[in-house]
Scaffold this active site. Structure first.
Site, short mmCIF file in Angstrom:
data_model
loop_
_atom_site.label_atom_id
_atom_site.label_comp_id
_atom_site.label_asym_id
_atom_site.label_seq_id
_atom_site.Cartn_x
_atom_site.Cartn_y
_atom_site.Cartn_z
N ALA A 75 45.36 30.47 48.90
CA ALA A 75 43.93 30.69 49.08
C ALA A 75 43.26 30.85 47.73
O ALA A 75 43.92 31.14 46.73
CB ALA A 75 43.68 31.96 49.90
N SER A 77 40.73 33.34 45.75
CA SER A 77 40.54 34.77 46.01
C SER A 77 39.70 35.50 44.97
O SER A 77 39.87 36.71 44.79
CB SER A 77 41.90 35.45 46.13
OG SER A 77 42.61 35.32 44.92
N THR A 117 42.21 40.23 54.22
CA THR A 117 41.73 41.11 53.15
C THR A 117 40.77 42.19 53.66
O THR A 117 40.06 41.97 54.65
CB THR A 117 40.99 40.29 52.07
OG1 THR A 117 40.34 41.17 51.15
CG2 THR A 117 39.93 39.38 52.66
N TYR A 141 34.04 34.88 49.98
CA TYR A 141 35.50 35.07 50.02
C TYR A 141 35.89 35.82 51.29
O TYR A 141 36.71 35.34 52.10
CB TYR A 141 35.98 35.81 48.77
CG TYR A 141 37.38 36.35 48.90
CD1 TYR A 141 38.46 35.49 49.05
CD2 TYR A 141 37.63 37.73 48.89
CE1 TYR A 141 39.75 35.98 49.18
CE2 TYR A 141 38.91 38.23 49.03
CZ TYR A 141 39.96 37.35 49.18
OH TYR A 141 41.23 37.84 49.34
N ASN A 170 43.81 47.15 47.72
CA ASN A 170 43.97 46.69 46.33
C ASN A 170 45.44 46.57 45.95
O ASN A 170 46.08 47.56 45.64
CB ASN A 170 43.23 47.64 45.38
CG ASN A 170 41.73 47.48 45.50
OD1 ASN A 170 41.16 47.73 46.56
ND2 ASN A 170 41.09 47.04 44.44
N ARG A 279 29.11 46.38 38.97
CA ARG A 279 29.37 44.97 39.29
C ARG A 279 28.78 44.69 40.67
O ARG A 279 29.02 45.45 41.62
CB ARG A 279 30.89 44.74 39.29
CG ARG A 279 31.32 43.32 39.49
CD ARG A 279 32.80 43.14 39.24
NE ARG A 279 33.63 43.77 40.27
CZ ARG A 279 34.96 43.70 40.31
NH1 ARG A 279 35.61 43.05 39.36
NH2 ARG A 279 35.63 44.30 41.26
N ALA A 280 28.05 43.58 40.78
CA ALA A 280 27.39 43.26 42.06
C ALA A 280 28.42 43.17 43.18
O ALA A 280 29.49 42.58 43.00
CB ALA A 280 26.65 41.94 41.94
N1 UFG Z 1 36.69 47.51 37.65
C1 UFG Z 1 36.19 47.98 36.43
N2 UFG Z 1 36.42 47.23 35.33
C2 UFG Z 1 37.11 46.05 35.35
C3 UFG Z 1 37.61 45.58 36.59
C4 UFG Z 1 37.38 46.34 37.72
O1 UFG Z 1 35.57 49.03 36.38
O2 UFG Z 1 37.25 45.40 34.30
C5 UFG Z 1 36.47 48.33 38.86
C6 UFG Z 1 35.72 47.57 39.95
O3 UFG Z 1 34.34 47.73 39.78
C7 UFG Z 1 36.26 48.26 41.20
C8 UFG Z 1 37.68 48.66 40.83
O4 UFG Z 1 37.73 48.61 39.41
O5 UFG Z 1 35.53 49.41 41.44
C9 UFG Z 1 38.72 47.72 41.38
O6 UFG Z 1 38.33 46.39 41.07
P1 UFG Z 1 39.27 45.13 41.30
O7 UFG Z 1 38.52 43.93 40.80
O8 UFG Z 1 40.62 45.41 40.73
O9 UFG Z 1 39.44 45.05 42.88
P2 UFG Z 1 38.32 45.02 44.02
O10 UFG Z 1 38.29 46.36 44.65
O11 UFG Z 1 37.04 44.47 43.56
O12 UFG Z 1 38.90 43.86 44.95
C10 UFG Z 1 40.03 43.99 45.76
C11 UFG Z 1 40.74 42.67 45.86
C12 UFG Z 1 39.84 41.65 46.50
C13 UFG Z 1 39.40 42.18 47.82
C14 UFG Z 1 38.78 43.54 47.69
C15 UFG Z 1 38.52 44.13 49.01
O13 UFG Z 1 41.11 42.23 44.60
O14 UFG Z 1 40.55 40.45 46.69
O15 UFG Z 1 39.66 44.42 47.01
O16 UFG Z 1 37.31 44.75 48.99
F1 UFG Z 1 38.47 41.34 48.33
#
Ligand code: UFG
Length: 322
Positions: A75, A77, A117, A141, A170, A279-280
């Site tokens: 997929a 992602s 997810t 996504y 996560n 982040r949006a």
């Molecule tokens: N974050 C930062 N700095 C960075 C990267 C991330 O502060 O450089 C924060 C993000 O804002 C978030 C947290 O760290 O609050 C975790 O972010 P990730 O990008 O590691 O993971 P997400 O929670 O955004 O996403 C995960 C999966 C997605 C899935 C989502 C479900 O990676 O595939 O959970 O909501 F869709």
């Protein structure tokens, strides 16, 4: 069982394929290597390089051989990319999965475990999030994965497929030499560990004014080995004509600050962190209720400690950094 693992050269797919080989299954990995890596296909698995999106219908060719089941990881992602280029997600996730389902129906492949997810839920009204929570994805996504979940449900009901969708929170950590390595890295733990290994100067903290105890976002980090355990259990418990959906997380939330702190402790590196705008699309808190998976599958996550999750990811990163 004779199993097809789509996306088995990617992060979660390769770890699950390694667990399946270790458990004695006959594993074929199908991957187009667009984001996966050939050397992530575990020893003992057969490898077919093919793209599920090809009109030639790779899934049909492979499944004509007769399989007991499919684990479908292949997929796209990246949440941000899905907002900019939704067409990649409707085609790369929904159309390809439909093709796979049709090939499974034609060749009477009885079982499917699907990589869904937490993004199918969107902004939660309540945490921990249970499977009966409203599904209102906030990006293409999550919407594409939800569409596939619906398709699978209808195939189970109409065609007797034994199906399980696993909704990951996560995913983090590593399984020896199998870990997370994306060309474009957006995930928190690998980014923080890139700072520790010297390939990045600092980590940006996306928002310090969230309604959480320390102002940074809270997430439920699940070790990829615990996730793999759940896939093996899901395969065993899948029932014909039924589509089960389970959330998978450790059930504990850690803030971005706590993750950075854990990485400092594990690596001994100061890891500079700088404040950045929100982040949006990020929800403030995402924590899974995995009670259903525990009750139905007998699943017990074993590696819920942040130090263990980060420690395994660090071992993997260190071994790959020149
Ligand atoms: N974050 C930062 N700095 C960075 C990267 C991330 O502060 O450089 C924060 C993000 O804002 C978030 C947290 O760290 O609050 C975790 O972010 P990730 O990008 O590691 O993971 P997400 O929670 O955004 O996403 C995960 C999966 C997605 C899935 C989502 C479900 O990676 O595939 O959970 O909501 F869709």
């Amino acid at each position: 069982m004779k199993l097809l693992v789509t996306g088995g050269a990617g992060y979660v797919g390769s770890v699950c394929a390694a667990h399946l080989v270790d458990a004695g299954h006959d594993v074929t990995v199908l991957d187009d290597l667009s984001t996966g890596h050939k050397d992530a296909v575990p020893d003992g698995a057969r490898f077919v390089e093919a793209d599920l999106a090809d009109a030639a219908d790779a899934a049909d060719d492979v499944l004509s051989d007769g399989f007991d089941g499919v684990l479908h990881f292949a997929a796209k992602s990246l949440v941000g990319e899905s907002v900019q280029r939704p067409e990649l997600y409707w085609n790369g996730n929904v159309v390809t999965s439909f093709r796979l389902l049709e090939a499974m129906r034609r060749h009477r492949t009885p079982r499917l475990v699907f990589s869904s997810t937490a993004a199918t839920y969107g902004e939660p009204e309540q945490v921990p999030i249970r499977e009966d929570a409203p599904t209102r994805p906030t990006n293409p996504y999550g919407a594409s994965k939800l569409a596939i979940d619906h398709a699978i449900g209808s195939y189970a009901a109409a065609h007797g497929l034994a199906a399980v969708s696993l909704r990951y929170f996560n995913v983090a950590g590593a399984h020896g030499s199998f870990g997370e390595r994306h060309a474009v890295e957006t995930h928190l733990i690998p980014i923080v560990l890139q700072v520790a290994s010297g390939t990045r100067d600092a980590v940006q903290v996306y928002g310090e004014d969230w309604p959480t105890p320390d102002g940074t976002c809270v997430r439920d980090y699940i070790h990829v080995d615990d996730l793999a355990d759940a896939h093996l259990l899901a395969l065993e418990h899948a029932q014909p004509g039924r589509h089960a959906v389970y959330n998978l997380g450790s059930g504990t939330g850690f803030s971005v600050r706590e993750v950075v702190e854990a990485c400092r402790a594990v690596t001994g590196h100061p890891i500079p962190a700088v404040a950045a705008p929100r982040r949006a699309g990020d929800p403030a808190v995402l924590i899974a209720s995995s009670d259903a998976a525990k009750a139905a599958l007998g699943w017990r996550p074993q590696r819920t400690d942040l130090a263990t999750i980060v420690g395994d990811a660090w071992e993997f990163t260190r071994n790959r950094t020149p």
